[in-house]
Design a protein around this motif. Sequence first.
Motif, PDB file in Angstrom:
ATOM      1  N   MET A  93       4.788   1.497  -6.716  1.00 51.76           N
ATOM      2  CA  MET A  93       4.616   2.071  -4.667  1.00 51.76           C
ATOM      3  C   MET A  93       2.681   1.288  -5.027  1.00 51.76           C
ATOM      4  O   MET A  93       1.939   2.058  -4.294  1.00 51.76           O
ATOM      5  N   GLY A  94       3.031   0.439  -5.388  1.00 51.13           N
ATOM      6  CA  GLY A  94       1.768  -0.926  -5.508  1.00 51.13           C
ATOM      7  C   GLY A  94       1.011   0.008  -6.698  1.00 51.13           C
ATOM      8  O   GLY A  94       0.523   0.325  -6.722  1.00 51.13           O
ATOM      9  N   PRO A 110       4.004  -1.841  13.599  1.00 51.52           N
ATOM     10  CA  PRO A 110       2.880  -2.505  12.501  1.00 51.52           C
ATOM     11  C   PRO A 110       3.798  -3.485  12.320  1.00 51.52           C
ATOM     12  O   PRO A 110       4.015  -3.394  11.029  1.00 51.52           O
ATOM     13  N   ASP A 118      -2.369 -10.323   3.837  1.00 58.82           N
ATOM     14  CA  ASP A 118      -2.328  -9.410   2.700  1.00 58.82           C
ATOM     15  C   ASP A 118      -1.683  -8.343   2.968  1.00 58.82           C
ATOM     16  O   ASP A 118      -1.565  -7.145   1.864  1.00 58.82           O
ATOM     17  N   LYS A 119      -1.241  -7.458   4.026  1.00 60.69           N
ATOM     18  CA  LYS A 119      -0.243  -6.403   4.937  1.00 60.69           C
ATOM     19  C   LYS A 119       0.536  -6.252   4.548  1.00 60.69           C
ATOM     20  O   LYS A 119       1.596  -6.736   5.069  1.00 60.69           O
ATOM     21  N   HIS A 120       1.485  -5.380   3.426  1.00 62.53           N
ATOM     22  CA  HIS A 120       3.246  -4.984   3.723  1.00 62.53           C
ATOM     23  C   HIS A 120       3.291  -3.874   3.051  1.00 62.53           C
ATOM     24  O   HIS A 120       1.975  -2.866   2.680  1.00 62.53           O
ATOM     25  N   TYR A 121       4.036  -3.177   3.896  1.00 61.17           N
ATOM     26  CA  TYR A 121       4.879  -1.939   3.342  1.00 61.17           C
ATOM     27  C   TYR A 121       5.095  -2.003   1.960  1.00 61.17           C
ATOM     28  O   TYR A 121       5.879  -2.853   1.340  1.00 61.17           O
ATOM     29  N   THR A 122       4.680  -0.943   1.442  1.00 65.51           N
ATOM     30  CA  THR A 122       5.206   0.007   0.274  1.00 65.51           C
ATOM     31  C   THR A 122       5.896   1.007  -0.096  1.00 65.51           C
ATOM     32  O   THR A 122       6.734   1.178  -0.462  1.00 65.51           O
ATOM     33  N   CYS A 123       6.353   1.360   0.693  1.00 65.29           N
ATOM     34  CA  CYS A 123       7.192   2.669   1.698  1.00 65.29           C
ATOM     35  C   CYS A 123       7.464   2.830   3.341  1.00 65.29           C
ATOM     36  O   CYS A 123       6.504   2.446   4.126  1.00 65.29           O
ATOM     37  N   ASN A 124       8.265   3.057   3.721  1.00 67.76           N
ATOM     38  CA  ASN A 124       8.847   2.166   5.065  1.00 67.76           C
ATOM     39  C   ASN A 124      10.393   3.854   5.901  1.00 67.76           C
ATOM     40  O   ASN A 124      11.064   3.298   5.174  1.00 67.76           O
TER      41      ASN A 124
END
Lengths: 150, 107
Positions: free
Chosen positions: A1-2, A87, A92-98
């Motif tokens: 989860m980053g 979105p 640097d914007k990225h999903y860690t949970c979707n």
Amino acid sequence: MGFLTKRNDRGIVSGGVMFHDLVRNWFPDLTDVLWKDMIPESRMSVMVEEDFVKVMFAFAGCKASDFDVESSGMFLTVRVARRTKYPAEEGDKHYTCNERCWNEYQESVKLPVPVIPAEAKAKYKDGVLEIHLPRCTKGKCDAKRVKVNA
Amino acid sequence: MNNEQKKMFTEITPVADIIEENEKATVYFEIPGASAGNVKVEVKNSTLTIEAESYLERHGKKVLFKRSFELSDAVDIDNIKAKTQDGVLTLTLPKAESAQVKKIAVE
């Protein structure tokens, strides 16, 4: 989860073919009984009152204009398509949970009593679409006798 | 919430989206039927827990959306912000200054 989390309370989700997928193919009649809880629950709940039928449809994060509601007297269909932009990942914007659903969704239900679709009202608040459908009461939806001509 | 109160609710894990950036992470929870007054967000021992009481019902009981995440030390816990709109709870978790990625110019 980053950076956000070390683990979450949903546990590990594994991919590929699961045991219950295999059993579902071998014993299709048993699956409804054994894995009842795994069948996605309806987003609609229907309550019958004395004068009206109230239908609640849970779908968070939409606008009233995203919904399309149809009723034919005994059936109710709700379609939703979010017009809000998904979105996107950039820089640097990225999903860690979707997990949220961004696709179009449609659900129909057979109403337990006849209603008057022309007098239906709907409003969207706190992620729930509430639909009020007046019931067919005596005098409003009486059966009509049709004269048969020779 | 004590055990007696818990029996009054059907507990559901809300679906979530987490978007991470250099300075912050944004978490979206779907909590249909819950307004701002019925949402509780707390951080205890580095565990973030959200609880939202909805007026929706399932199995004859009111729905309680509840989910927990264990936060890493990189989150600036004192500056977490929360808001609800259209049944979506949005949490903004800023990164602590020390955890942010800094680019170093090479001379």
